[in-house]
Scaffold this active site. Structure first.
Site, PDB file in Angstrom:
ATOM      1  CG  HIS A  85      -4.080 -13.224   1.516  1.00 18.58           C
ATOM      2  ND1 HIS A  85      -4.981 -13.219   0.502  1.00 18.58           N
ATOM      3  CD2 HIS A  85      -3.114 -12.357   1.165  1.00 18.58           C
ATOM      4  CE1 HIS A  85      -4.578 -12.364  -0.434  1.00 18.58           C
ATOM      5  NE2 HIS A  85      -3.452 -11.837  -0.057  1.00 18.58           N
TER       6      HIS A  85
ATOM      7  CG  ASP B   8      -9.364  -3.949   8.589  1.00 18.39           C
ATOM      8  OD1 ASP B   8     -10.551  -3.722   8.868  1.00 18.39           O
ATOM      9  OD2 ASP B   8      -8.448  -3.935   9.429  1.00 18.39           O
TER      10      ASP B   8
ATOM     11  CD  GLU C  17     -10.525  -1.797  11.863  1.00 18.35           C
ATOM     12  OE1 GLU C  17      -9.316  -1.485  11.742  1.00 18.35           O
ATOM     13  OE2 GLU C  17     -11.055  -2.737  11.243  1.00 18.35           O
TER      14      GLU C  17
HETATM   15  P1  FAD Z   1      -5.927 -19.283   2.827  1.00 18.58           P
HETATM   16  O1  FAD Z   1      -4.703 -18.709   3.406  1.00 18.58           O
HETATM   17  O2  FAD Z   1      -5.847 -19.783   1.448  1.00 18.58           O
HETATM   18  O3  FAD Z   1      -6.484 -20.427   3.799  1.00 18.58           O
HETATM   19  C1  FAD Z   1      -6.618 -20.218   5.181  1.00 18.58           C
HETATM   20  C2  FAD Z   1      -7.157 -21.473   5.875  1.00 18.58           C
HETATM   21  O4  FAD Z   1      -8.509 -21.676   5.486  1.00 18.58           O
HETATM   22  C3  FAD Z   1      -6.420 -22.755   5.487  1.00 18.58           C
HETATM   23  O5  FAD Z   1      -6.412 -23.632   6.576  1.00 18.58           O
HETATM   24  C4  FAD Z   1      -7.260 -23.311   4.360  1.00 18.58           C
HETATM   25  O6  FAD Z   1      -7.110 -24.709   4.232  1.00 18.58           O
HETATM   26  C5  FAD Z   1      -8.648 -22.920   4.802  1.00 18.58           C
HETATM   27  N1  FAD Z   1      -9.533 -22.660   3.665  1.00 18.58           N
HETATM   28  C6  FAD Z   1      -9.340 -21.835   2.617  1.00 18.58           C
HETATM   29  N2  FAD Z   1     -10.407 -21.854   1.801  1.00 18.58           N
HETATM   30  C7  FAD Z   1     -11.296 -22.723   2.346  1.00 18.58           C
HETATM   31  C8  FAD Z   1     -12.575 -23.182   1.982  1.00 18.58           C
HETATM   32  N3  FAD Z   1     -13.187 -22.758   0.877  1.00 18.58           N
HETATM   33  N4  FAD Z   1     -13.180 -24.084   2.776  1.00 18.58           N
HETATM   34  C9  FAD Z   1     -12.598 -24.527   3.906  1.00 18.58           C
HETATM   35  N5  FAD Z   1     -11.377 -24.121   4.311  1.00 18.58           N
HETATM   36  C10 FAD Z   1     -10.739 -23.234   3.537  1.00 18.58           C
HETATM   37  N6  FAD Z   1      -8.679 -11.261   8.609  1.00 18.58           N
HETATM   38  C11 FAD Z   1      -9.686 -10.630   9.239  1.00 18.58           C
HETATM   39  O7  FAD Z   1     -10.503 -11.244   9.901  1.00 18.58           O
HETATM   40  N7  FAD Z   1      -9.815  -9.269   9.147  1.00 18.58           N
HETATM   41  C12 FAD Z   1      -8.980  -8.514   8.392  1.00 18.58           C
HETATM   42  O8  FAD Z   1      -9.137  -7.306   8.338  1.00 18.58           O
HETATM   43  C13 FAD Z   1      -7.923  -9.167   7.700  1.00 18.58           C
HETATM   44  N8  FAD Z   1      -7.067  -8.465   6.937  1.00 18.58           N
HETATM   45  C14 FAD Z   1      -6.064  -9.113   6.273  1.00 18.58           C
HETATM   46  C15 FAD Z   1      -5.200  -8.365   5.470  1.00 18.58           C
HETATM   47  C16 FAD Z   1      -4.183  -8.987   4.786  1.00 18.58           C
HETATM   48  C17 FAD Z   1      -3.260  -8.176   3.923  1.00 18.58           C
HETATM   49  C18 FAD Z   1      -4.003 -10.388   4.927  1.00 18.58           C
HETATM   50  C19 FAD Z   1      -2.874 -11.071   4.245  1.00 18.58           C
HETATM   51  C20 FAD Z   1      -4.836 -11.136   5.734  1.00 18.58           C
HETATM   52  C21 FAD Z   1      -5.883 -10.506   6.425  1.00 18.58           C
HETATM   53  N9  FAD Z   1      -6.763 -11.215   7.232  1.00 18.58           N
HETATM   54  C22 FAD Z   1      -7.794 -10.564   7.856  1.00 18.58           C
HETATM   55  C23 FAD Z   1      -6.587 -12.658   7.464  1.00 18.58           C
HETATM   56  C24 FAD Z   1      -7.440 -13.487   6.531  1.00 18.58           C
HETATM   57  O9  FAD Z   1      -8.802 -13.411   6.863  1.00 18.58           O
HETATM   58  C25 FAD Z   1      -7.043 -14.963   6.624  1.00 18.58           C
HETATM   59  O10 FAD Z   1      -5.671 -15.111   6.370  1.00 18.58           O
HETATM   60  C26 FAD Z   1      -7.842 -15.798   5.625  1.00 18.58           C
HETATM   61  O11 FAD Z   1      -7.644 -17.154   5.893  1.00 18.58           O
HETATM   62  C27 FAD Z   1      -7.391 -15.478   4.242  1.00 18.58           C
HETATM   63  O12 FAD Z   1      -8.161 -16.107   3.265  1.00 18.58           O
HETATM   64  P2  FAD Z   1      -7.440 -16.913   2.119  1.00 18.58           P
HETATM   65  O13 FAD Z   1      -8.492 -17.137   1.115  1.00 18.58           O
HETATM   66  O14 FAD Z   1      -6.211 -16.287   1.618  1.00 18.58           O
HETATM   67  O15 FAD Z   1      -7.123 -18.241   2.963  1.00 18.58           O
END
Ligand code: FAD
Length: 536
Positions: free
Chosen positions: A99, A165, A282
């Site tokens: 994400h 969120d 918010e």
């Molecule tokens: P990824 O995109 O897969 O990884 C993100 C980063 O973290 C990369 O650098 C990856 O290498 C690292 N990573 C992933 N997993 C691990 C792990 N297990 N250990 C160590 N490093 C790791 N954020 C908020 O704070 N509040 C919100 O309300 C919010 N809403 C969102 C809504 C949407 C629709 C989207 C797309 C994103 C939102 N986000 C929000 C952002 C979100 O928190 C970050 O993008 C988060 O990184 C997403 O998690 P992911 O598992 O998809 O991570």
């Protein structure tokens, strides 16, 4: 397969990643001799999927050479040990749901670890998500989705305190940033609500850490952008869960009354009648022409109300503000319906919204927390989810939020009659004392309160992406010229200079580098963040 890997080594875009790094063909050789049970794929379908993300913005980084689907944390440790003991180490990145918006979870010419695979394995999710009722905590694998953490906790009448969120994000992914939502003013971000972590460092060591044990690694990993280790388990404290939420939206015709009320609600001035009455606070900016992508986060209004709100927005010059709040009630330890009615009555009397523009829904607690999912499904059905997302998220000190509103919400975003459909724009305050300065997260520390502004845009038509990216640049330039000391949340910088000078600043950068030297000296982890490009 080999020719595909070799192609990545000769791409002109790879120059910044060459040097001491292992050629892709050697990555292949190393992986074949890892001796783990994990599935490893090298084909273009797997590597293409692993380098794509929610941002959907084309990225100059080379794709990964392979994807590892671990069956247990030890598979990840073996992979990291293989890389860091080799004379030419290769990049390794944990990928949750992808994400991210700018390739942060990719591993240029290295190996992406598909974290979700940990939860799918036969010995699986039951052992990777377990609630201790007596201990009041949940142990969640780093790959678990927050929505599943919620379900598991609610089955025992319990819940974590603080959220994002959107709940379809992994535990490891949000803890690598901060994890914020409308509960953060009271309970802090998700990184302030972790008791213990299992982490695999860049040296391939499996370490259990907490504030009491290996505290430096614990602090480094929280908000650490994946730079210091892979989170394979997090222990999250739980409290009694409410049963329901009164979900409130109030409209304002100016930024000053909105932010004034938000600050009263989060308890900046403790003497006021409303401080502490809401459990979630918010706010957002409502631009007259936002369209479906602008309002995807949830449907709330009848058509007649939506028309009245649009008319109010026109009257207010095209920009309205919305305070979004929730009051929890019901469940074992919480007050009942008559109490929530009283709290709501005080709020509707005391807050300074435009009279006649208060809207209230009564929903289940779980339905409230998972509210964004509904909008996602609608956008998916309309083919509007997998579009480019040039998002810009900022933190800025309370004293400058009105300057920011004047310059950006009423200026840059409204120029030429607005930008057409773009996406939600969030703005809400948090209390700084709920954030821990020892973690790796960067946030404004000068004032007691800071704001988050999330400009969450979708590029729907041709030409939108370039225009929105230019606007993001313009917003950052505006802040610089106006002396508004903002920092990016979910940050993106194209190279190390930006990270050092614009994001961290000298003291935090020095600490970040020192921790990197300790836990990932070969700079193997999360290279997609573009922070470190060579061993330290
Ligand atoms: P990824 O995109 O897969 O990884 C993100 C980063 O973290 C990369 O650098 C990856 O290498 C690292 N990573 C992933 N997993 C691990 C792990 N297990 N250990 C160590 N490093 C790791 N954020 C908020 O704070 N509040 C919100 O309300 C919010 N809403 C969102 C809504 C949407 C629709 C989207 C797309 C994103 C939102 N986000 C929000 C952002 C979100 O928190 C970050 O993008 C988060 O990184 C997403 O998690 P992911 O598992 O998809 O991570």
């Amino acid at each position: 397969v080999l020719s595909c890997l070799l192609k990545t080594t000769t791409s002109p875009a790879t120059s910044a990643y060459s040097g001491a790094w292992m050629p892709a063909s050697s990555v292949l050789y190393e992986l074949r001799h890892l001796g783990v049970r994990a599935l490893i794929r090298y084909d273009a379908e797997a590597t293409g999927r692993a380098s794509a993300d929610f941002g959907n913005v084309s990225d100059a980084q080379p794709p990964p050479a392979a994807v590892l689907y671990p069956s247990c944390p030890e598979d990840i440790a073996s992979l990291l040990r293989a890389s860091c003991t080799h004379t030419s180490p290769f990049p390794v990145s944990a990928r949750g749901c992808g994400h991210s918006t700018r390739g942060q979870a990719s591993a240029p010419r290295g190996v992406v670890v598909d974290m979700l695979s940990l939860g799918c394995h036969a010995s699986g999710s039951a052992t990777r998500l377990s609630v201790s009722v007596d201990g009041r905590y949940v142990d969640a694998g780093g790959e678990q989705l927050w929505v599943d953490v919620l379900r598991a906790a609610l089955a025992h009448g319990l819940t974590p305190r603080t959220w994002t969120d959107y709940l379809h994000l992994t535990v490891g992914g949000t803890l690598s940033n901060a994890g914020i939502s409308g509960q953060a003013f009271r309970h802090g971000p998700q990184i302030s609500n972790v008791q213990e972590l299992d982490v695999i460092t860049g040296l391939g060591e499996i370490v259990t850490c907490s504030k009491e044990k290996h505290a430096d690694l614990f602090d480094a990993v929280l908000g650490g952008l994946g730079q210091f280790g892979v989170i394979t388990r997090a222990r999250i404290p739980l409290i009694q869960a409410p049963a329901r939420a009164r979900w409130v939206r109030l409209f304002y015709t100016g930024a000053a009354p909105l932010t004034g009320d938000q600050e009263r609600l989060i308890g900046v001035d403790l003497g006021t009648a409303v401080s502490g009455l809401m459990d979630y606070v918010e706010g957002s900016v409502v631009l007259a022409d936002q369209g479906q992508v602008g309002s995807w986060r949830s449907s709330f209004f009848s058509e007649a109300d939506a028309a009245r709100i649009a008319a109010l927005a026109e009257e207010a010059g095209g920009v309205l503000y919305c305070l979004e709040g929730a009051l929890y009630y019901g469940g074992a330890a919480l007050a009942g319906e008559s109490d929530v009615d009283k709290r709501l009555e005080v709020l509707l009397r005391e807050l300074r919204y435009a009279r006649g523009f208060a809207f209230v829904q009564d929903v289940s607690y779980a339905g409230f927390l998972d509210r964004v999912r509904d909008g996602e499904l609608k956008l998916r059905a309309a083919g509007l989810w997998d579009v480019p997302h040039p998002w810009l998220n900022l933190f800025l000190p309370r004293s400058r939020v009105l300057d920011f509103a004047a310059g950006v919400f009423h200026g840059i975003l409204r120029r030429d009659g607005g930008t057409g459909p773009m996406g939600p724009v969030l703005v809400y305050p948090m209390n700084r004392d709920r954030w821990d300065g020892n973690t790796s997260a960067v946030f404004p520390e000068e004032e007691e309160v800071f704001y988050t502004v999330g400009i969450l845009r979708s590029a729907v038509s041709e030409g939108d992406l370039g225009r929105l990216e230019e606007q993001n640049e313009e917003i950052l330039r505006f802040c610089e010229e106006a002396g508004i000391p903002c920092v990016q949340y979910l940050p993106y910088y194209a190279g190390q200079a930006g990270w050092e000078k614009k994001h961290f600043g000298p003291a935090k950068w020095a600490r970040f580098v020192e921790r990197k030297r300790k836990y990932d000296p070969k700079a193997i982890l999360s290279r997609g963040q573009r922070i470190f490009t060579s061993p330290l």
